[in-house]
Design a protein around this motif. Structure first.
Motif, PDB file in Angstrom:
ATOM      1  N   PRO A 119      32.588   4.192 -44.364  1.00 20.41           N
ATOM      2  CA  PRO A 119      32.438   5.574 -43.892  1.00 20.41           C
ATOM      3  C   PRO A 119      32.561   6.596 -45.020  1.00 20.41           C
ATOM      4  O   PRO A 119      33.162   6.333 -46.066  1.00 20.41           O
ATOM      5  CB  PRO A 119      33.589   5.722 -42.905  1.00 20.41           C
ATOM      6  N   GLU A 120      31.997   7.761 -44.772  1.00 20.90           N
ATOM      7  CA  GLU A 120      32.107   8.878 -45.718  1.00 20.90           C
ATOM      8  C   GLU A 120      33.270   9.804 -45.363  1.00 20.90           C
ATOM      9  O   GLU A 120      33.798  10.480 -46.243  1.00 20.90           O
ATOM     10  CB  GLU A 120      30.785   9.647 -45.749  1.00 20.90           C
ATOM     11  N   ILE A 121      33.640   9.851 -44.088  1.00 17.25           N
ATOM     12  CA  ILE A 121      34.826  10.596 -43.661  1.00 17.25           C
ATOM     13  C   ILE A 121      35.683   9.669 -42.804  1.00 17.25           C
ATOM     14  O   ILE A 121      35.181   9.023 -41.884  1.00 17.25           O
ATOM     15  CB  ILE A 121      34.463  11.865 -42.869  1.00 17.25           C
ATOM     16  N   VAL A 122      36.979   9.622 -43.123  1.00 15.08           N
ATOM     17  CA  VAL A 122      37.937   8.817 -42.371  1.00 15.08           C
ATOM     18  C   VAL A 122      38.965   9.752 -41.759  1.00 15.08           C
ATOM     19  O   VAL A 122      39.569  10.575 -42.457  1.00 15.08           O
ATOM     20  CB  VAL A 122      38.634   7.780 -43.274  1.00 15.08           C
ATOM     21  N   VAL A 123      39.166   9.614 -40.446  1.00 14.78           N
ATOM     22  CA  VAL A 123      40.088  10.481 -39.720  1.00 14.78           C
ATOM     23  C   VAL A 123      41.294   9.660 -39.280  1.00 14.78           C
ATOM     24  O   VAL A 123      41.158   8.726 -38.481  1.00 14.78           O
ATOM     25  CB  VAL A 123      39.393  11.122 -38.497  1.00 14.78           C
ATOM     26  N   VAL A 124      42.456   9.976 -39.821  1.00 11.94           N
ATOM     27  CA  VAL A 124      43.703   9.266 -39.518  1.00 11.94           C
ATOM     28  C   VAL A 124      44.441  10.068 -38.463  1.00 11.94           C
ATOM     29  O   VAL A 124      44.976  11.136 -38.750  1.00 11.94           O
ATOM     30  CB  VAL A 124      44.557   9.089 -40.788  1.00 11.94           C
ATOM     31  N   CYS A 125      44.472   9.562 -37.244  1.00 16.68           N
ATOM     32  CA  CYS A 125      44.856  10.385 -36.092  1.00 16.68           C
ATOM     33  C   CYS A 125      46.310  10.251 -35.653  1.00 16.68           C
ATOM     34  O   CYS A 125      46.862  11.200 -35.079  1.00 16.68           O
ATOM     35  CB  CYS A 125      43.965  10.042 -34.901  1.00 16.68           C
ATOM     36  N   MET A 126      46.928   9.102 -35.840  1.00 16.19           N
ATOM     37  CA  MET A 126      48.243   8.872 -35.232  1.00 16.19           C
ATOM     38  C   MET A 126      49.325   9.764 -35.849  1.00 16.19           C
ATOM     39  O   MET A 126      49.287  10.111 -37.020  1.00 16.19           O
ATOM     40  CB  MET A 126      48.640   7.402 -35.316  1.00 16.19           C
ATOM     41  N   ASP A 146      49.642   7.089 -31.293  1.00 15.23           N
ATOM     42  CA  ASP A 146      48.496   7.437 -30.455  1.00 15.23           C
ATOM     43  C   ASP A 146      47.360   8.085 -31.262  1.00 15.23           C
ATOM     44  O   ASP A 146      46.967   7.582 -32.283  1.00 15.23           O
ATOM     45  CB  ASP A 146      48.949   8.315 -29.295  1.00 15.23           C
ATOM     46  N   TRP A 147      46.898   9.230 -30.769  1.00 13.95           N
ATOM     47  CA  TRP A 147      45.774   9.936 -31.388  1.00 13.95           C
ATOM     48  C   TRP A 147      46.178  11.332 -31.827  1.00 13.95           C
ATOM     49  O   TRP A 147      45.347  12.240 -31.925  1.00 13.95           O
ATOM     50  CB  TRP A 147      44.591   9.971 -30.415  1.00 13.95           C
ATOM     51  N   GLY A 148      47.489  11.488 -32.102  1.00 14.13           N
ATOM     52  CA  GLY A 148      47.971  12.793 -32.526  1.00 14.13           C
ATOM     53  C   GLY A 148      47.643  13.846 -31.492  1.00 14.13           C
ATOM     54  O   GLY A 148      47.662  13.590 -30.282  1.00 14.13           O
ATOM     55  N   HIS A 149      47.324  15.018 -31.967  1.00 12.22           N
ATOM     56  CA  HIS A 149      46.923  16.117 -31.077  1.00 12.22           C
ATOM     57  C   HIS A 149      45.417  16.031 -30.824  1.00 12.22           C
ATOM     58  O   HIS A 149      44.658  16.939 -31.164  1.00 12.22           O
ATOM     59  CB  HIS A 149      47.305  17.463 -31.684  1.00 12.22           C
ATOM     60  N   ALA A 150      44.989  14.886 -30.245  1.00 10.81           N
ATOM     61  CA  ALA A 150      43.562  14.656 -29.943  1.00 10.81           C
ATOM     62  C   ALA A 150      42.703  14.864 -31.187  1.00 10.81           C
ATOM     63  O   ALA A 150      41.608  15.430 -31.123  1.00 10.81           O
ATOM     64  CB  ALA A 150      43.101  15.563 -28.803  1.00 10.81           C
ATOM     65  N   ILE A 151      43.200  14.364 -32.322  1.00 15.79           N
ATOM     66  CA  ILE A 151      42.501  14.561 -33.590  1.00 15.79           C
ATOM     67  C   ILE A 151      41.117  13.920 -33.568  1.00 15.79           C
ATOM     68  O   ILE A 151      40.163  14.447 -34.149  1.00 15.79           O
ATOM     69  CB  ILE A 151      43.338  13.980 -34.749  1.00 15.79           C
TER      70      ILE A 151
END
Length: 383
Positions: A69-76, A16-21
Motif C-alpha cells: 500500500p501507499e497509505i497505511v492507516v493504523v486505527c487501534m 478496536d478501530w479507534g475513533h472510527a479511524i
C-alpha cells in the motif's frame, strides 16, 4: 492527483478501530481503500462489510507484503503496536501513515519511527483531530493578532475521572500538550510533581498502563513546561476530582484576555475580552464560531444534538486525513506530523522523569531509560 492505494489495520477487542479511524478514508479524495486487516475474524468480517471491501487479511504483516500500500492507516487505540506497524509500513514503501493517538509509548519508539519514515520519505500524521477544527484555526489567528494581548501561559486539565493522574495524561493530556507546543513552541524544560495517595511516586510505582499506553504512575499530576516562545504550560489531573462536568480543556491566558478550548465539543472554544484576574465587573465568555464570529448569549447558539457534534468531530478527523494526502503530494510535513507527535511523547515522558528525579529537566534529553539531566537552557526550537 493519483489515488493512493490505502489499507486499514484494526484489532477488534484490543484497541478496536479507534475513533472510527478506518471510516475516514472511505471515498476520501486522493485515496483508494483496497484492503483491511483485523486479527479477530468477527471484527474483520464486520469491518469488510462496513467499508465495502472484499480483500481482507487476518494478519496485517501479510497485507502489507501482498498489497504494497501507499497509505497505511493504523486505527487501534492500543499504542503498544503503533511503532511496529508504522516502521513496517515505512520500510515497505508506504508514502503516508495515519495513526490513532497516543502516537507511541516512549521516546525510543518515537525516534525509531521517525528514523524509518525519514529513510523512506514517508509522511506520518497522528489523529490529533482538534487541531483540524476550523475554530482552532480562528484561535491561532486570534493569538497571532494578540487579541488576548501577550500570551503568558497555558492551563490544561484532564477529564479527572477514574483515569485521573498518569493515565489521564497519556490518553487525554496528549491533545492538550500538542496544542501547547503548536501555539507556544517546543517544550524546553519540565518540572513536575506526581503523587499517589498523597505521597511522591517512586520507580516502583511506574508500571505499564492499560491499553498499551506506556509507563504511568500516580493519581495526581501537576506539571509545568517552559516553551520555546517564552510561554509556560501547565497540566493538572486528579483522580475522581468530583466534577459534575469534566474540566478537560486548555485555557490560553493572555495579558488582556483569555481563550478556553474544549476538545471534542461544540462550541469548540470561548473568548474572554479581559484577563482572568479582572473580577471587578462581569465580563462574559463568548463562544468562538468557525467563521470567527463571537456569541455571548448561549441561547443564541445553534442547537446541536450528540449525533451532530459527533459528525462535526468526524469532519475534523476527515480534514486531518486529507491533510496527510496533501502533505504527500506537496512533499511537506503534515500539520500533526511525526515531529509534533514526538513532542507529545517527550513532554509526557518528561513529567514522570522530573517527578522521579525531583528536579527540573531538559525535555529533549530524557527518556525512561536515561538518567535525568538538569535543564541548562539549550537552543531555542521553532514551532
Amino acid at each position: 492527483m493519483p489515488d493512493f492505494k490505502t489499507v486499514v489495520i484494526g484489532h477488534t477487542g484490543r484497541g478496536d478501530w479507534g475513533h472510527a479511524i478506518d471510516e475516514l478514508f472511505v471515498d476520501l479524495p486522493g485515496t483508494e481503500l483496497v484492503a483491511v486487516a483485523d486479527e479477530s475474524a468477527e471484527g474483520l468480517a464486520a469491518a469488510a462489510t462496513r467499508l465495502g471491501l472484499g480483500r481482507t487479511f487476518p494478519d496485517w504483516r501479510r497485507m502489507l507484503d501482498e498489497v504494497r500500500p501507499e497509505i497505511v492507516v493504523v486505527c487501534m487505540r492500543h499504542a503498544d503496536c503503533h511503532a511496529e506497524m508504522a516502521i513496517a509500513a515505512a520500510k515497505g514503501g508506504a508514502k503516508g501513515i495515519f495513526i490513532e493517538k497516543p502516537f507511541v509509548r516512549s521516546r525510543p519508539e518515537a525516534d525509531a519511527v521517525i528514523a524509518a519514515c525519514t529513510a523512506s520519505g514517508t509522511k506520518l500524521s497522528s489523529a490529533f483531530v482538534n487541531r483540524h477544527s476550523p475554530t482552532y484555526a480562528v484561535v491561532r489567528e486570534m493569538v497571532d493578532d494578540r487579541r488576548i494581548g501577550r500570551l503568558l501561559e497555558f492551563r490544561g486539565r484532564g477529564k479527572e475521572d477514574h483515569r485521573g493522574g498518569g493515565e489521564d495524561l497519556r490518553v487525554l493530556g496528549c491533545h492538550l500538550v500538542d496544542m501547547m507546543a503548536d501555539l507556544g513552541g517546543a517544550a524546553q524544560w519540565c518540572q513536575a510533581n506526581v503523587t499517589l495517595g498523597g505521597r511522591h511516586v517512586t520507580e516502583q510505582d511506574l508500571s505499564d498502563g492499560p491499553e498499551g499506553i506506556g509507563k504511568i504512575a500516580g493519581d495526581r499530576i501537576d506539571a509545568t513546561w517552559g516553551l520555546a516562545d517564552g510561554v509556560t504550560g501547565h497540566f493538572s489531573s486528579v483522580r475522581e476530582a468530583g466534577f459534575k462536568q469534566p474540566a478537560f480543556g486548555l485555557t490560553l491566558v493572555g495579558s488582556s484576555g483569555a481563550i478556553h478550548i474544549r476538545p471534542d465539543h461544540l462550541p469548540h472554544a470561548y473568548f474572554r475580552a479581559a484577563p482572568l484576574w479582572r473580577t471587578d465587573k462581569e465580563i462574559p465568555w463568548q463562544a468562538i464560531l468557525p467563521d470567527g464570529s463571537l456569541v455571548a448569549d448561549p441561547a443564541a447558539l445553534p442547537k446541536t444534538t450528540d449525533a451532530e457534534r459527533a459528525a462535526e468531530r468526524r469532519g475534523w478527523a476527515r480534514r486531518a486525513a486529507a491533510d496527510l494526502v496533501d502533505a504527500i503530494v506537496e512533499d511537506r510535513e503534515p500539520e500533526t506530523g511525526m515531529h509534533a507527535s514526538r513532542s507529545t511523547v517527550l513532554m509526557t515522558e518528561a513529567v514522570f522523569a522530573s517527578a522521579l528525579s525531583g528536579r527540573r529537566i531538559a525535555v529533549d534529553r530524557v527518556a525512561h531509560d536515561d538518567p535525568p539531566t538538569e535543564a541548562r537552557g539549550g537552543s531555542r526550537e521553532g514551532r
